[in-house]
Scaffold this motif. Structure first.
Motif, PDB file in Angstrom:
ATOM      1  N   ARG A   1      12.700  -0.217 -13.376  1.00  0.00           N
ATOM      2  CA  ARG A   1      11.306   0.208 -13.223  1.00  0.00           C
ATOM      3  C   ARG A   1      11.087   0.858 -11.865  1.00  0.00           C
ATOM      4  NH1 ARG A   1       7.583  -1.251 -16.837  1.00  0.00           N
ATOM      5  NH2 ARG A   1       8.004  -2.971 -18.240  1.00  0.00           N
ATOM      6  N   LYS A   2      10.097   1.704 -11.847  1.00  0.00           N
ATOM      7  CA  LYS A   2       9.534   2.262 -10.607  1.00  0.00           C
ATOM      8  C   LYS A   2      10.581   2.916  -9.705  1.00  0.00           C
ATOM      9  CE  LYS A   2       5.175   1.307 -11.217  1.00  0.00           C
ATOM     10  NZ  LYS A   2       5.100   1.328 -12.675  1.00  0.00           N
ATOM     11  N   MET A   3      11.436   3.752 -10.291  1.00  0.00           N
ATOM     12  CA  MET A   3      12.354   4.534  -9.458  1.00  0.00           C
ATOM     13  C   MET A   3      11.624   5.802  -9.044  1.00  0.00           C
ATOM     14  SD  MET A   3      16.253   5.672 -10.020  1.00  0.00           S
ATOM     15  CE  MET A   3      17.160   6.355  -8.650  1.00  0.00           C
ATOM     16  N   PHE A   4      11.222   5.837  -7.775  1.00  0.00           N
ATOM     17  CA  PHE A   4      10.474   6.961  -7.232  1.00  0.00           C
ATOM     18  C   PHE A   4      11.029   7.332  -5.869  1.00  0.00           C
ATOM     19  CE2 PHE A   4       7.492   5.195 -10.263  1.00  0.00           C
ATOM     20  CZ  PHE A   4       6.948   6.326 -10.848  1.00  0.00           C
ATOM     21  N   LEU A   5      11.039   8.631  -5.603  1.00  0.00           N
ATOM     22  CA  LEU A   5      11.455   9.133  -4.300  1.00  0.00           C
ATOM     23  C   LEU A   5      10.377  10.025  -3.723  1.00  0.00           C
ATOM     24  CD1 LEU A   5      15.151  10.353  -4.677  1.00  0.00           C
ATOM     25  CD2 LEU A   5      14.342   8.171  -3.823  1.00  0.00           C
TER      26      LEU A   5
ATOM     27  N   LEU B   1      -2.795   8.000 -13.967  1.00  0.00           N
ATOM     28  CA  LEU B   1      -2.653   6.541 -13.972  1.00  0.00           C
ATOM     29  C   LEU B   1      -3.254   5.914 -12.721  1.00  0.00           C
ATOM     30  CD1 LEU B   1       1.070   6.335 -15.152  1.00  0.00           C
ATOM     31  CD2 LEU B   1      -0.977   5.940 -16.529  1.00  0.00           C
ATOM     32  N   THR B   2      -3.680   4.678 -12.858  1.00  0.00           N
ATOM     33  CA  THR B   2      -4.111   3.885 -11.704  1.00  0.00           C
ATOM     34  C   THR B   2      -3.115   2.738 -11.535  1.00  0.00           C
ATOM     35  OG1 THR B   2      -5.431   2.306 -12.968  1.00  0.00           O
ATOM     36  CG2 THR B   2      -6.544   4.353 -12.263  1.00  0.00           C
ATOM     37  N   ALA B   3      -3.194   2.054 -10.406  1.00  0.00           N
ATOM     38  CA  ALA B   3      -2.337   0.884 -10.197  1.00  0.00           C
ATOM     39  C   ALA B   3      -2.626  -0.160 -11.283  1.00  0.00           C
ATOM     40  CB  ALA B   3      -2.558   0.299  -8.808  1.00  0.00           C
ATOM     41  N   GLN B   4      -3.890  -0.298 -11.666  1.00  0.00           N
ATOM     42  CA  GLN B   4      -4.276  -1.307 -12.649  1.00  0.00           C
ATOM     43  C   GLN B   4      -3.785  -0.980 -14.063  1.00  0.00           C
ATOM     44  OE1 GLN B   4      -6.253  -0.285 -10.039  1.00  0.00           O
ATOM     45  NE2 GLN B   4      -5.673  -2.217  -9.065  1.00  0.00           N
ATOM     46  N   ASP B   5      -3.410   0.276 -14.314  1.00  0.00           N
ATOM     47  CA  ASP B   5      -2.861   0.660 -15.617  1.00  0.00           C
ATOM     48  C   ASP B   5      -1.437   0.155 -15.800  1.00  0.00           C
ATOM     49  OD1 ASP B   5      -5.139   2.133 -16.308  1.00  0.00           O
ATOM     50  OD2 ASP B   5      -4.328   3.990 -15.448  1.00  0.00           O
ATOM     51  N   GLN B   6      -0.831  -0.324 -14.720  1.00  0.00           N
ATOM     52  CA  GLN B   6       0.581  -0.672 -14.727  1.00  0.00           C
ATOM     53  C   GLN B   6       0.739  -2.166 -14.417  1.00  0.00           C
ATOM     54  OE1 GLN B   6       2.712   2.599 -12.525  1.00  0.00           O
ATOM     55  NE2 GLN B   6       0.595   3.270 -12.229  1.00  0.00           N
ATOM     56  N   PRO B   7       1.544  -2.868 -15.217  1.00  0.00           N
ATOM     57  CA  PRO B   7       1.618  -4.322 -15.033  1.00  0.00           C
ATOM     58  C   PRO B   7       2.252  -4.756 -13.702  1.00  0.00           C
ATOM     59  CG  PRO B   7       3.245  -3.596 -16.629  1.00  0.00           C
ATOM     60  CD  PRO B   7       2.385  -2.405 -16.309  1.00  0.00           C
ATOM     61  N   ASP B   8       3.048  -3.905 -13.107  1.00  0.00           N
ATOM     62  CA  ASP B   8       3.770  -4.308 -11.892  1.00  0.00           C
ATOM     63  C   ASP B   8       3.153  -3.813 -10.589  1.00  0.00           C
ATOM     64  OD1 ASP B   8       4.439  -1.691 -12.586  1.00  0.00           O
ATOM     65  OD2 ASP B   8       6.548  -1.892 -12.060  1.00  0.00           O
ATOM     66  N   LEU B   9       2.513  -2.687 -10.595  1.00  0.00           N
ATOM     67  CA  LEU B   9       2.122  -2.042  -9.340  1.00  0.00           C
ATOM     68  C   LEU B   9       1.101  -2.806  -8.496  1.00  0.00           C
ATOM     69  CD1 LEU B   9       2.925   0.345  -7.649  1.00  0.00           C
ATOM     70  CD2 LEU B   9       1.231   1.737  -8.857  1.00  0.00           C
TER      71      LEU B   9
ATOM     72  N   VAL C   1       7.940   4.148   3.547  1.00  0.00           N
ATOM     73  CA  VAL C   1       8.609   4.003   2.258  1.00  0.00           C
ATOM     74  C   VAL C   1       8.934   5.397   1.719  1.00  0.00           C
ATOM     75  CG1 VAL C   1       8.373   3.187  -0.121  1.00  0.00           C
ATOM     76  CG2 VAL C   1       7.511   1.795   1.771  1.00  0.00           C
ATOM     77  N   MET C   2      10.228   5.634   1.503  1.00  0.00           N
ATOM     78  CA  MET C   2      10.706   6.923   1.015  1.00  0.00           C
ATOM     79  C   MET C   2      11.221   6.836  -0.425  1.00  0.00           C
ATOM     80  SD  MET C   2       9.892   8.562   3.630  1.00  0.00           S
ATOM     81  CE  MET C   2      10.521  10.216   3.448  1.00  0.00           C
ATOM     82  N   GLY C   3      11.380   5.603  -0.924  1.00  0.00           N
ATOM     83  CA  GLY C   3      11.873   5.430  -2.284  1.00  0.00           C
ATOM     84  C   GLY C   3      11.691   4.000  -2.745  1.00  0.00           C
ATOM     85  N   THR C   4      11.686   3.818  -4.068  1.00  0.00           N
ATOM     86  CA  THR C   4      11.523   2.494  -4.664  1.00  0.00           C
ATOM     87  C   THR C   4      12.371   2.386  -5.924  1.00  0.00           C
ATOM     88  OG1 THR C   4       9.676   3.150  -6.089  1.00  0.00           O
ATOM     89  CG2 THR C   4       9.110   2.313  -3.891  1.00  0.00           C
TER      90      THR C   4
ATOM     91  N   LYS D   1       0.828  -1.212   0.000  1.00  0.00           N
ATOM     92  CA  LYS D   1       0.000   0.000   0.000  1.00  0.00           C
ATOM     93  C   LYS D   1       0.862   1.261   0.000  1.00  0.00           C
ATOM     94  CE  LYS D   1      -3.886   2.120  -0.040  1.00  0.00           C
ATOM     95  NZ  LYS D   1      -4.362   2.401  -1.375  1.00  0.00           N
ATOM     96  N   GLN D   2       1.921   1.261   0.821  1.00  0.00           N
ATOM     97  CA  GLN D   2       2.795   2.436   0.860  1.00  0.00           C
ATOM     98  C   GLN D   2       3.488   2.675  -0.485  1.00  0.00           C
ATOM     99  OE1 GLN D   2       5.382   3.499   4.127  1.00  0.00           O
ATOM    100  NE2 GLN D   2       4.582   1.764   5.313  1.00  0.00           N
ATOM    101  N   VAL D   3       3.902   1.594  -1.147  1.00  0.00           N
ATOM    102  CA  VAL D   3       4.547   1.739  -2.455  1.00  0.00           C
ATOM    103  C   VAL D   3       3.545   2.316  -3.457  1.00  0.00           C
ATOM    104  CG1 VAL D   3       5.547   0.487  -4.421  1.00  0.00           C
ATOM    105  CG2 VAL D   3       6.297  -0.042  -2.084  1.00  0.00           C
ATOM    106  N   GLU D   4       2.342   1.773  -3.480  1.00  0.00           N
ATOM    107  CA  GLU D   4       1.312   2.298  -4.392  1.00  0.00           C
ATOM    108  C   GLU D   4       1.043   3.776  -4.134  1.00  0.00           C
ATOM    109  OE1 GLU D   4      -2.403   0.234  -4.930  1.00  0.00           O
ATOM    110  OE2 GLU D   4      -1.385  -1.707  -4.995  1.00  0.00           O
TER     111      GLU D   4
END
Length: 163
Positions: A79-83, A32-40, A62-65, A14-17
């Motif tokens: 994929r999914k490099m977010f801060l 975008l939604t979580a369902q729009d993305q194959p990994d999320l 979660v502060m980064g992925t 949930k925190q990552v989403e």
């Protein structure tokens, strides 16, 4: 505050989403939604042949992925490099670089020869980060056929040859 980087566990789904969708939609207006993305929606299953890492602060937030998805022939997708916004530009933490180096060490250990990634046009700081780390801007048609590109207008595609 010192963040730790660890391999993802499902208790952080949930925190990552929330982090990812917040950056994609609140900051970049991608809609975008979580369902729009194959990994999320199912990180553990999607990355079972690769790896996904999270950066946690001392309060277990979660502060980064960042994640890596194997393709074929020695290639993989970053994929999914977010801060979290509060972590960007923090020179003491240097979290983006630490996350990237974690992934790069993994990629080298697995024998990958190239890393690919895509990023939306408004992510200017991300473009600079990737270019500073040796990624080259590539035409979308040069991406491996097994690389599923998101349907985002003006998407930038980058490749890093691993030495």
């Amino acid at each position: 505050m010192k963040t730790s980087i660890q391999t993802y566990t499902e208790s952080y789904q949930k925190q990552v989403e929330t982090l990812v969708l917040g950056v994609q939609n609140d900051e970049f207006g991608l809609g975008l939604t979580a369902q729009d993305q194959p990994d999320l929606p199912n990180i553990a299953e999607f990355y079972k042949n690769g790896c996904f890492w999270i950066a946690l602060n001392n309060e277990n937030q979660v502060m980064g992925t960042i994640g890596i998805e194997p393709l074929t022939d020695g290639q993989a997708v970053l994929r999914k490099m977010f801060l979290n916004k509060s972590m960007r530009g923090d020179k003491d933490e240097n979290l983006a670089q630490r996350l990237f180096e974690t992934l790069l060490q993994y990629a080298k250990g697995k024998g990958y020869e190239a890393l690919w990634l895509d990023t939306p046009p408004p992510a200017k700081a991300a473009h600079r980060f990737y270019e500073r780390n040796g990624f080259d801007l590539m035409p979308p048609e040069s991406a491996p056929s097994s690389y599923k590109l998101p349907k985002i207008s003006g998407l930038k595609i980058y490749r890093l040859l691993i030495k």
